[in-house]
Write a protein that holds these residues in place. Structure first.
Motif, PDB file in Angstrom:
ATOM      1  N   SER A  26       0.825  -1.209   0.000  1.00 57.65           N
ATOM      2  CA  SER A  26       0.000   0.000   0.000  1.00 57.65           C
ATOM      3  C   SER A  26       0.860   1.260   0.000  1.00 57.65           C
ATOM      4  N   TYR A  57      -5.250   2.103  -1.761  1.00 56.67           N
ATOM      5  CA  TYR A  57      -6.139   1.171  -1.066  1.00 56.67           C
ATOM      6  C   TYR A  57      -6.929   0.335  -2.054  1.00 56.67           C
ATOM      7  N   THR A  93      -4.651  -2.254  -3.300  1.00 53.76           N
ATOM      8  CA  THR A  93      -4.413  -3.263  -2.268  1.00 53.76           C
ATOM      9  C   THR A  93      -5.597  -4.216  -2.160  1.00 53.76           C
TER      10      THR A  93
END
Length: 157
Positions: free
Chosen positions: A65, A121, A124
């Protein structure tokens, strides 16, 4: 970035409701063939590997991340140039609201950081989703094979 606290609470509740559906079957599979006299040692090993695996997984996910945040920030910052007409117009409008150009630049940079983090995010979560799908398919290949062509053995032998 604008998600309210209640949304996170509900998401966490949904996550915690699902955890028994993961840990109970995994524990049953881990301990079903362990003799009772070895259960305390196997339980200690199971807990240790679960903790180490979780720690390594968290570390790898945070690293992924963070690197993707940097990557997206580098890409997005290419558009923050005074030679870009859209950026100049946005800076001028923001400066009117904030009161000065320096504050507007800080605000726009903060927005850039939020957008870079949000994109990281998303990356991820996509990576984790892909990993879960691949792991699920791989688990199907690790199931014990039922030999359908083996001759039937008479009962009692």
């Amino acid at each position: 970035p604008q998600t309210d606290f209640d949304t996170f609470v509900h998401m966490r509740i949904a996550q915690m409701v699902g955890l028994p559906l993961l840990f109970i079957p995994v524990s049953i599979l881990a301990f079903q063939n362990i003799p009772k006299e070895m259960s305390n040692k196997s339980s200690a090993l199971f807990s240790m590997f679960r903790n180490i695996g979780g720690s390594v997984g968290i570390a790898l996910t945070i690293t992924y991340s963070a690197r993707h945040t940097q990557m997206h920030q580098a890409y997005l910052s290419e558009h923050l140039s005074l030679y870009d007409n859209v950026f100049r117009d946005t800076l001028a409008q923001t400066a009117k609201v904030v009161g000065n150009t320096e504050g507007a630049m800080q605000y726009l940079y903060g927005t850039l950081q939020q957008q870079a983090a949000l994109l990281a995010y998303v990356d991820t979560f996509e990576m984790m989703g892909t990993l879960m799908i691949v792991s699920g398919v791989a688990a199907l290949f690790l199931l014990p094979r039922n030999d359908l062509h083996a001759p039937l053995q008479p009962m009692g032998h």
